[in-house]
Design a protein around this motif. Structure first.
Motif, PDB file in Angstrom:
ATOM      1  N   ASP A 161     -28.257 -75.262  10.821  1.00 11.38           N
ATOM      2  CA  ASP A 161     -28.184 -73.814  10.558  1.00 11.38           C
ATOM      3  C   ASP A 161     -28.965 -73.525   9.282  1.00 11.38           C
ATOM      4  OD1 ASP A 161     -26.325 -73.727   8.150  1.00 11.38           O
ATOM      5  OD2 ASP A 161     -25.098 -74.852   9.561  1.00 11.38           O
ATOM      6  N   VAL A 162     -29.223 -72.239   9.031  1.00  9.44           N
ATOM      7  CA  VAL A 162     -30.128 -71.880   7.928  1.00  9.44           C
ATOM      8  C   VAL A 162     -29.494 -72.101   6.551  1.00  9.44           C
ATOM      9  CG1 VAL A 162     -29.568 -69.399   7.939  1.00  9.44           C
ATOM     10  CG2 VAL A 162     -31.828 -70.150   7.178  1.00  9.44           C
ATOM     11  N   PHE A 163     -28.160 -71.979   6.460  1.00  6.14           N
ATOM     12  CA  PHE A 163     -27.443 -72.220   5.200  1.00  6.14           C
ATOM     13  C   PHE A 163     -27.665 -73.669   4.741  1.00  6.14           C
ATOM     14  CE2 PHE A 163     -23.454 -73.692   3.183  1.00  6.14           C
ATOM     15  CZ  PHE A 163     -23.239 -72.730   2.205  1.00  6.14           C
ATOM     16  N   HIS A 164     -27.425 -74.617   5.657  1.00  9.26           N
ATOM     17  CA  HIS A 164     -27.610 -76.019   5.263  1.00  9.26           C
ATOM     18  C   HIS A 164     -29.095 -76.366   5.129  1.00  9.26           C
ATOM     19  CE1 HIS A 164     -23.401 -75.978   6.575  1.00  9.26           C
ATOM     20  NE2 HIS A 164     -23.266 -76.845   5.592  1.00  9.26           N
ATOM     21  N   THR A 165     -29.936 -75.620   5.845  1.00  8.03           N
ATOM     22  CA  THR A 165     -31.382 -75.871   5.724  1.00  8.03           C
ATOM     23  C   THR A 165     -31.851 -75.561   4.308  1.00  8.03           C
ATOM     24  OG1 THR A 165     -31.679 -75.377   8.068  1.00  8.03           O
ATOM     25  CG2 THR A 165     -33.652 -75.281   6.677  1.00  8.03           C
ATOM     26  N   VAL A 166     -31.478 -74.398   3.788  1.00  5.94           N
ATOM     27  CA  VAL A 166     -31.962 -74.080   2.433  1.00  5.94           C
ATOM     28  C   VAL A 166     -31.344 -75.003   1.390  1.00  5.94           C
ATOM     29  CG1 VAL A 166     -30.282 -72.238   1.912  1.00  5.94           C
ATOM     30  CG2 VAL A 166     -32.465 -72.316   0.715  1.00  5.94           C
ATOM     31  N   PHE A 167     -30.042 -75.284   1.512  1.00  3.14           N
ATOM     32  CA  PHE A 167     -29.439 -76.080   0.441  1.00  3.14           C
ATOM     33  C   PHE A 167     -29.845 -77.561   0.528  1.00  3.14           C
ATOM     34  CE2 PHE A 167     -26.611 -72.283   0.329  1.00  3.14           C
ATOM     35  CZ  PHE A 167     -27.123 -71.810  -0.875  1.00  3.14           C
ATOM     36  N   GLY A 168     -30.229 -77.996   1.725  1.00  2.00           N
ATOM     37  CA  GLY A 168     -30.812 -79.339   1.833  1.00  2.00           C
ATOM     38  C   GLY A 168     -32.184 -79.389   1.162  1.00  2.00           C
ATOM     39  N   ILE A 169     -33.000 -78.390   1.460  1.00  2.43           N
ATOM     40  CA  ILE A 169     -34.359 -78.364   0.894  1.00  2.43           C
ATOM     41  C   ILE A 169     -34.302 -78.146  -0.626  1.00  2.43           C
ATOM     42  CG2 ILE A 169     -36.507 -77.012   0.856  1.00  2.43           C
ATOM     43  CD1 ILE A 169     -36.007 -76.603   3.947  1.00  2.43           C
ATOM     44  N   ALA A 170     -33.423 -77.251  -1.061  1.00  2.00           N
ATOM     45  CA  ALA A 170     -33.293 -77.015  -2.507  1.00  2.00           C
ATOM     46  C   ALA A 170     -32.779 -78.282  -3.200  1.00  2.00           C
ATOM     47  CB  ALA A 170     -32.365 -75.832  -2.767  1.00  2.00           C
ATOM     48  N   GLY A 171     -31.900 -79.009  -2.513  1.00  2.00           N
ATOM     49  CA  GLY A 171     -31.417 -80.289  -3.056  1.00  2.00           C
ATOM     50  C   GLY A 171     -32.577 -81.265  -3.208  1.00  2.00           C
ATOM     51  N   LEU A 172     -33.428 -81.335  -2.180  1.00  2.00           N
ATOM     52  CA  LEU A 172     -34.594 -82.235  -2.259  1.00  2.00           C
ATOM     53  C   LEU A 172     -35.519 -81.816  -3.395  1.00  2.00           C
ATOM     54  CD1 LEU A 172     -35.450 -82.706   1.537  1.00  2.00           C
ATOM     55  CD2 LEU A 172     -34.446 -84.404  -0.022  1.00  2.00           C
ATOM     56  N   SER A 173     -35.612 -80.510  -3.616  1.00  2.00           N
ATOM     57  CA  SER A 173     -36.441 -80.026  -4.723  1.00  2.00           C
ATOM     58  C   SER A 173     -35.908 -80.565  -6.058  1.00  2.00           C
ATOM     59  CB  SER A 173     -36.453 -78.494  -4.729  1.00  2.00           C
ATOM     60  OG  SER A 173     -36.952 -78.019  -5.946  1.00  2.00           O
ATOM     61  N   LEU A 174     -34.586 -80.473  -6.242  1.00  2.00           N
ATOM     62  CA  LEU A 174     -33.988 -80.993  -7.490  1.00  2.00           C
ATOM     63  C   LEU A 174     -34.297 -82.482  -7.655  1.00  2.00           C
ATOM     64  CD1 LEU A 174     -30.385 -79.473  -7.211  1.00  2.00           C
ATOM     65  CD2 LEU A 174     -32.158 -78.741  -8.825  1.00  2.00           C
ATOM     66  N   LEU A 175     -34.322 -83.182  -6.501  1.00  2.00           N
ATOM     67  CA  LEU A 175     -34.518 -84.633  -6.527  1.00  2.00           C
ATOM     68  C   LEU A 175     -35.987 -85.012  -6.666  1.00  2.00           C
ATOM     69  CD1 LEU A 175     -31.991 -85.412  -3.638  1.00  2.00           C
ATOM     70  CD2 LEU A 175     -31.654 -85.947  -6.065  1.00  2.00           C
ATOM     71  N   GLY A 176     -36.857 -83.991  -6.724  1.00  2.00           N
ATOM     72  CA  GLY A 176     -38.289 -84.248  -6.929  1.00  2.00           C
ATOM     73  C   GLY A 176     -38.991 -84.735  -5.679  1.00  2.00           C
ATOM     74  N   TYR A 177     -38.503 -84.326  -4.502  1.00  2.00           N
ATOM     75  CA  TYR A 177     -39.120 -84.777  -3.253  1.00  2.00           C
ATOM     76  C   TYR A 177     -40.565 -84.269  -3.194  1.00  2.00           C
ATOM     77  CZ  TYR A 177     -39.569 -86.084   1.627  1.00  2.00           C
ATOM     78  OH  TYR A 177     -39.987 -86.673   2.796  1.00  2.00           O
ATOM     79  N   PRO A 178     -41.517 -85.149  -2.857  1.00  2.00           N
ATOM     80  CA  PRO A 178     -42.927 -84.752  -2.888  1.00  2.00           C
ATOM     81  C   PRO A 178     -43.246 -83.558  -1.980  1.00  2.00           C
ATOM     82  CG  PRO A 178     -42.680 -87.079  -2.238  1.00  2.00           C
ATOM     83  CD  PRO A 178     -41.313 -86.539  -2.447  1.00  2.00           C
ATOM     84  N   GLY A 179     -43.984 -82.597  -2.512  1.00  2.00           N
ATOM     85  CA  GLY A 179     -44.443 -81.456  -1.714  1.00  2.00           C
ATOM     86  C   GLY A 179     -43.482 -80.288  -1.677  1.00  2.00           C
ATOM     87  N   VAL A 180     -42.249 -80.473  -2.179  1.00  2.00           N
ATOM     88  CA  VAL A 180     -41.298 -79.350  -2.200  1.00  2.00           C
ATOM     89  C   VAL A 180     -41.423 -78.653  -3.558  1.00  2.00           C
ATOM     90  CG1 VAL A 180     -38.865 -78.682  -2.044  1.00  2.00           C
ATOM     91  CG2 VAL A 180     -39.734 -80.546  -0.630  1.00  2.00           C
ATOM     92  N   GLY A 181     -41.545 -77.319  -3.526  1.00  2.00           N
ATOM     93  CA  GLY A 181     -41.714 -76.561  -4.773  1.00  2.00           C
ATOM     94  C   GLY A 181     -40.510 -76.709  -5.690  1.00  2.00           C
ATOM     95  N   GLU A 182     -40.733 -76.452  -6.977  1.00  2.00           N
ATOM     96  CA  GLU A 182     -39.645 -76.617  -7.955  1.00  2.00           C
ATOM     97  C   GLU A 182     -38.662 -75.453  -7.872  1.00  2.00           C
ATOM     98  OE1 GLU A 182     -39.483 -78.068 -12.370  1.00  2.00           O
ATOM     99  OE2 GLU A 182     -41.539 -77.587 -11.830  1.00  2.00           O
ATOM    100  N   VAL A 183     -37.380 -75.770  -7.819  1.00  2.00           N
ATOM    101  CA  VAL A 183     -36.347 -74.735  -7.724  1.00  2.00           C
ATOM    102  C   VAL A 183     -35.681 -74.541  -9.083  1.00  2.00           C
ATOM    103  CG1 VAL A 183     -34.459 -76.330  -7.074  1.00  2.00           C
ATOM    104  CG2 VAL A 183     -34.405 -73.958  -6.285  1.00  2.00           C
ATOM    105  N   ASP A 184     -35.253 -73.317  -9.348  1.00  2.00           N
ATOM    106  CA  ASP A 184     -34.498 -73.046 -10.576  1.00  2.00           C
ATOM    107  C   ASP A 184     -33.027 -73.311 -10.277  1.00  2.00           C
ATOM    108  OD1 ASP A 184     -32.879 -71.652 -12.493  1.00  2.00           O
ATOM    109  OD2 ASP A 184     -34.684 -70.621 -13.145  1.00  2.00           O
ATOM    110  N   PRO A 185     -32.387 -74.241 -10.987  1.00  2.00           N
ATOM    111  CA  PRO A 185     -31.008 -74.611 -10.634  1.00  2.00           C
ATOM    112  C   PRO A 185     -29.983 -73.505 -10.855  1.00  2.00           C
ATOM    113  CG  PRO A 185     -31.725 -75.784 -12.626  1.00  2.00           C
ATOM    114  CD  PRO A 185     -32.931 -75.054 -12.088  1.00  2.00           C
ATOM    115  N   ALA A 186     -30.269 -72.511 -11.671  1.00  2.00           N
ATOM    116  CA  ALA A 186     -29.288 -71.442 -11.874  1.00  2.00           C
ATOM    117  C   ALA A 186     -29.435 -70.339 -10.828  1.00  2.00           C
ATOM    118  CB  ALA A 186     -29.426 -70.847 -13.276  1.00  2.00           C
ATOM    119  N   TYR A 187     -30.658 -70.024 -10.417  1.00  2.00           N
ATOM    120  CA  TYR A 187     -30.897 -68.865  -9.542  1.00  2.00           C
ATOM    121  C   TYR A 187     -31.093 -69.253  -8.077  1.00  2.00           C
ATOM    122  CZ  TYR A 187     -31.638 -66.187 -13.858  1.00  2.00           C
ATOM    123  OH  TYR A 187     -31.482 -65.578 -15.076  1.00  2.00           O
TER     124      TYR A 187
END
Ligand code: GRG
Length: 349
Positions: free
Chosen positions: A310-336
């Motif tokens: 579902d889209v909820f877990h899709t965004v939070f999975g991708i945002a999680g990968l961003s925090l983890l520095g996954y290659p090619g995923v844009g940088e996310v702001d952890p507060a916003y």
């Protein structure tokens, strides 16, 4: 856009080993684009109350995947504007009551599509009216109600802070004007939700939950009060509780004795990032867990392997990968939970 679950399930493609898995970027983009086309499904209509949230989640995921224009801007603008009420609040869908959460998501969408001018066209002095709607929900003890009916929750307090900050109405952003909200009263309320185990609950005395930890740490971060409130000892205690959320599978749960879920990669991971202790997690194991929850054929991410995406877990999975520095995923702001290059324009304390 809908929260509609499925059609796919998270799993590992046949013949592939977990360590060979990659983020299927194109499939996730296509999955998010497909959500608004599934209007003949019952679930699309049953999830109408989540529509504006669904748009925020999908759009954020697309930004982080490097496809910010994959949904039509005009359509997004029109939809968000159709959820606006005369008092400056937004509902989850046209005709739904205004609520602070949906107002927050709408402001995040407008920020990401550069839509504030269009808001002002529909509602002159619109930013100020939206800010006033949010500010009027503050109660005398500092907390925030979600809507006119008065339920309070630390989620609503966090929403108020980040929404006002995106609009440029936090008191530190307007030092020459009388403050629109009472920040010290709100942060004192957060302190009352702080538990002996280092975590935060939904209300004073409530069990620590990493979703509520995110809202409290996020609010303190937006207000610039994280260091003054927690200090190094508080960050250590909270960091220990958060890092204990990681289980053998590499995934995280939201509180002790509960199941792992991809969305906690975000709620726990972003909280650890804000207190500079993200390295207390096993990043490789968490990355592998998130990747195992994606549907490699049809896109989308599920809460756990084998469950429906579902889209909820899709965004939070991708945002999680961003925090983890996954290659090619844009940088996310952890507060916003928005792309960092966009939140970089916000005037922080
Ligand atoms: C801008 C990212 C962003 C958020 C806006 C709505 C909100 C503010 C924050 C929500 C924070 C929160 C409470 C997240 C947790 C959501 C969740 C998965 C709750 C499930 O709770 P339980 O008790 O699940 O059903 P467990 O896992 O404890 O069994």
């Amino acid at each position: 856009m809908s929260l509609a679950a499925g059609p796919g399930r998270g799993h590992i493609a046949e013949g592939q080993l977990p360590e060979e898995m990659k983020l299927v970027v194109d499939k996730h983009v296509a999955y998010i684009q497909s959500l608004d086309t599934r209007r003949d499904e019952l679930e699309y209509h049953l999830t109408e109350h989540l529509r504006i949230g669904g748009i925020y989640w999908g759009l954020t995921a697309l930004h982080l995947l490097g496809q910010p224009d994959a949904l039509p801007r005009e359509g997004l603008l029109e939809y968000v504007r159709s959820c606006l009420h005369e008092d400056g609040g937004f509902g989850a869908a046209p005709g739904h009551d205004a609520h602070i959460l949906y107002t927050g998501y709408s402001v995040q969408i407008l920020t990401m599509i550069d839509g504030f001018e269009a808001l002002e066209e529909k509602m002159p002095d619109g930013k100020h009216k939206v800010a006033t709607f949010v500010a009027n929900l503050q109660q005398s003890d500092g907390r925030f109600a979600g809507d006119q009916w008065g339920e309070t929750d630390t989620r609503f307090l966090f929403s108020a802070f980040y929404t006002l900050s995106l609009l440029g109405y936090m008191p530190h952003q307007r030092p020459s004007e009388p403050p629109i909200i009472d920040v010290p009263a709100a942060t004192a309320y957060i302190k009352a939700c702080h538990n002996f185990d280092g975590g935060f609950g939904v209300a004073p005395g409530a069990e620590s939950h990493s979703g509520q930890v995110f809202t409290c740490v996020g609010a303190l971060s937006v207000a610039g009060e994280l260091d003054s409130y927690l200090g190094e000892e508080g960050k250590d205690r909270l960091g220990a509780w958060l890092s204990e959320r990681q289980l053998g599978s590499g995934g995280l749960n939201g509180r002790p004795e509960k199941l792992v879920d991809v969305c906690y990669s975000w709620w726990v991971g972003s909280s650890l990032a804000m207190i500079d202790r993200l390295h207390w997690l096993d990043k490789a194991k968490l990355t592998a867990f998130i990747l195992q929850c994606q549907d490699p054929e049809q896109g989308g991410i599920a809460d756990r392997p084998e469950d429906m995406v579902d889209v909820f877990h899709t965004v939070f999975g991708i945002a999680g990968l961003s925090l983890l520095g996954y290659p090619g995923v844009g940088e996310v702001d952890p507060a916003y939970c928005m792309p960092k290059h966009i939140t970089a324009k916000i005037q922080r304390p």
